[in-house]
Scaffold this motif. Sequence first.
Motif, mmCIF file in Angstrom:
data_model
loop_
_atom_site.group_PDB
_atom_site.id
_atom_site.type_symbol
_atom_site.label_atom_id
_atom_site.label_comp_id
_atom_site.label_asym_id
_atom_site.label_seq_id
_atom_site.Cartn_x
_atom_site.Cartn_y
_atom_site.Cartn_z
ATOM 1 N N ALA A 131 105.122 17.597 48.475
ATOM 2 C CA ALA A 131 105.304 17.114 49.853
ATOM 3 C C ALA A 131 104.089 17.381 50.737
ATOM 4 C CB ALA A 131 106.551 17.750 50.476
ATOM 5 N N CYS A 132 103.044 17.991 50.184
ATOM 6 C CA CYS A 132 101.814 18.166 50.962
ATOM 7 C C CYS A 132 101.186 16.800 51.217
ATOM 8 C CB CYS A 132 100.832 19.052 50.205
ATOM 9 S SG CYS A 132 101.362 20.771 50.000
ATOM 10 N N THR A 133 100.489 16.668 52.331
ATOM 11 C CA THR A 133 99.882 15.393 52.697
ATOM 12 C C THR A 133 98.368 15.534 52.818
ATOM 13 O OG1 THR A 133 100.302 15.902 55.033
ATOM 14 C CG2 THR A 133 101.927 14.542 53.883
ATOM 15 N N ARG A 134 97.663 14.469 52.452
ATOM 16 C CA ARG A 134 96.209 14.503 52.415
ATOM 17 C C ARG A 134 95.547 14.246 53.765
ATOM 18 N NH1 ARG A 134 97.389 12.785 47.177
ATOM 19 N NH2 ARG A 134 96.030 13.679 45.542
ATOM 20 N N HIS A 135 96.156 13.438 54.619
ATOM 21 C CA HIS A 135 95.469 13.029 55.835
ATOM 22 C C HIS A 135 95.138 14.235 56.725
ATOM 23 C CE1 HIS A 135 99.884 12.531 56.303
ATOM 24 N NE2 HIS A 135 99.710 13.056 57.497
ATOM 25 N N ALA A 136 93.874 14.260 57.148
ATOM 26 C CA ALA A 136 93.336 15.315 58.019
ATOM 27 C C ALA A 136 93.390 16.695 57.379
ATOM 28 C CB ALA A 136 94.043 15.338 59.377
ATOM 29 N N ARG A 137 93.487 16.752 56.054
ATOM 30 C CA ARG A 137 93.521 18.031 55.344
ATOM 31 C C ARG A 137 92.492 17.990 54.200
ATOM 32 N NH1 ARG A 137 98.436 20.763 56.995
ATOM 33 N NH2 ARG A 137 99.930 19.274 57.875
ATOM 34 N N PRO A 138 91.220 18.122 54.521
ATOM 35 C CA PRO A 138 90.171 17.889 53.516
ATOM 36 C C PRO A 138 90.169 18.853 52.348
ATOM 37 C CG PRO A 138 89.238 18.773 55.560
ATOM 38 C CD PRO A 138 90.658 18.403 55.856
ATOM 39 N N LEU A 139 90.388 20.144 52.585
ATOM 40 C CA LEU A 139 90.363 21.079 51.458
ATOM 41 C C LEU A 139 91.570 20.877 50.553
ATOM 42 C CD1 LEU A 139 88.987 24.456 52.855
ATOM 43 C CD2 LEU A 139 88.081 23.112 50.960
ATOM 44 N N TYR A 140 92.744 20.681 51.144
ATOM 45 C CA TYR A 140 93.910 20.386 50.310
ATOM 46 C C TYR A 140 93.676 19.098 49.523
ATOM 47 C CZ TYR A 140 98.041 18.138 48.728
ATOM 48 O OH TYR A 140 98.919 17.455 47.926
ATOM 49 N N ALA A 141 93.240 18.036 50.208
ATOM 50 C CA ALA A 141 93.100 16.731 49.563
ATOM 51 C C ALA A 141 92.139 16.786 48.389
ATOM 52 C CB ALA A 141 92.632 15.700 50.584
ATOM 53 N N ALA A 142 91.050 17.527 48.551
ATOM 54 C CA ALA A 142 90.086 17.641 47.448
ATOM 55 C C ALA A 142 90.706 18.348 46.259
ATOM 56 C CB ALA A 142 88.843 18.383 47.932
ATOM 57 N N HIS A 143 91.425 19.425 46.502
ATOM 58 C CA HIS A 143 92.044 20.165 45.390
ATOM 59 C C HIS A 143 93.212 19.396 44.773
ATOM 60 C CE1 HIS A 143 89.689 23.528 47.050
ATOM 61 N NE2 HIS A 143 89.760 23.997 45.825
ATOM 62 N N ALA A 144 93.856 18.565 45.569
ATOM 63 C CA ALA A 144 94.971 17.770 45.031
ATOM 64 C C ALA A 144 94.494 16.741 44.031
ATOM 65 C CB ALA A 144 95.723 17.091 46.170
ATOM 66 N N ASP A 145 93.204 16.393 44.068
ATOM 67 C CA ASP A 145 92.658 15.443 43.099
ATOM 68 C C ASP A 145 92.327 16.092 41.757
ATOM 69 O OD1 ASP A 145 92.860 13.286 44.786
ATOM 70 O OD2 ASP A 145 90.783 13.367 45.478
ATOM 71 N N LEU A 146 92.390 17.409 41.688
ATOM 72 C CA LEU A 146 92.103 18.104 40.436
ATOM 73 C C LEU A 146 93.326 18.064 39.527
ATOM 74 C CD1 LEU A 146 90.270 21.283 41.811
ATOM 75 C CD2 LEU A 146 89.247 19.141 40.984
ATOM 76 N N PRO A 147 93.135 18.069 38.215
ATOM 77 C CA PRO A 147 94.283 18.060 37.302
ATOM 78 C C PRO A 147 95.031 19.386 37.329
ATOM 79 C CG PRO A 147 92.235 18.346 36.077
ATOM 80 C CD PRO A 147 91.838 18.040 37.496
ATOM 81 N N VAL A 148 96.320 19.318 37.082
ATOM 82 C CA VAL A 148 97.139 20.527 36.992
ATOM 83 C C VAL A 148 96.929 21.148 35.614
ATOM 84 C CG1 VAL A 148 99.476 21.476 37.057
ATOM 85 C CG2 VAL A 148 98.858 19.552 38.549
ATOM 86 N N PRO A 149 96.551 22.412 35.543
ATOM 87 C CA PRO A 149 96.358 23.048 34.228
ATOM 88 C C PRO A 149 97.655 23.075 33.424
ATOM 89 C CG PRO A 149 95.367 24.357 35.980
ATOM 90 C CD PRO A 149 96.199 23.315 36.651
#
Length: 290
Positions: free
Chosen positions: A131-149
């Motif tokens: 439920a996290c959102t990317r807009h206006a959240r640059p550090l979250y959005a960048a990490h959300a693009d990484l694969p889940v281990p």
Amino acid sequence: MTSLAALPARAGRRCHNVINPMHSTVYFSPDATREFAGVGIEDRRAAYFAGRAAAMGAVGPGAVAATFYNFKYELVARHLPAVWEIASPQVVLAARTRAADTTLRRLLGDEAVASDEMAEAARLALRAAEACTRHARPLYAAHADLPVPDEPHLAYWHAATLLREHRGDGHLTALLEADLDPLEALVSHTATGKGMTPKWILAMRGWTQEEWDVAVARLTGRGLLATDGELTPAGVELRKDIEDRTDRLDAAPYAHLGAAGVERLTELATGFIATALGAGAFPADLIGKG
């Protein structure tokens, strides 16, 4: 999605407060120091900037000063973008993942790492992060693009990273609304007794004692700090408002998980971080008024 009203007051904050430190263990880990040195990054502050920023790519000091908020720009510029000539973002991310693996194994033990409880915590934390959102959240959005281990303990650490950066990005909005510049934010947080001590801030964030004292004077002039350095009633109220505003901006992940899920994740995360703290995950003098 579960209604926000269905969650107990500050349930999301309490959950975050025991998840976030697990992510942060890497920043104080000798395993991370060794892994970054192994790819050529021997300065600990350069390693911190590179490790946390690598998900955004080979960014320069402007992007990091903006998204990290409370580091002095000149300190960031001393290490970025030069660090990317030593190791690419992809190399840095791989080193950070190896550091997280060895750090969690050392602090928690192999039994906890391989436990059903760890797998459950990973599932719950990843569910919340949906439920996290990317807009206006640059550090979250960048990490959300990484694969889940694949491994549960690394998936849990990854989810902790997502939840940490999501809340942190929102927290910056609250600081801006409160009209606190980077150093004023640090000084006022330290005055609550819940932030880093001045010793660690001056050592890690790049500010000087003179700059610290000037920020204290500004906050005193605004009626937020008393002459003894304690928060005034207005300062206490401002810091409360900042945390409440941050809670509202960070409510979605915990509402999505639901009251029972938040309670269980908080229980599991509390157990893990208690073990890590008992194993010496952080310096004893890190938090407090100094």
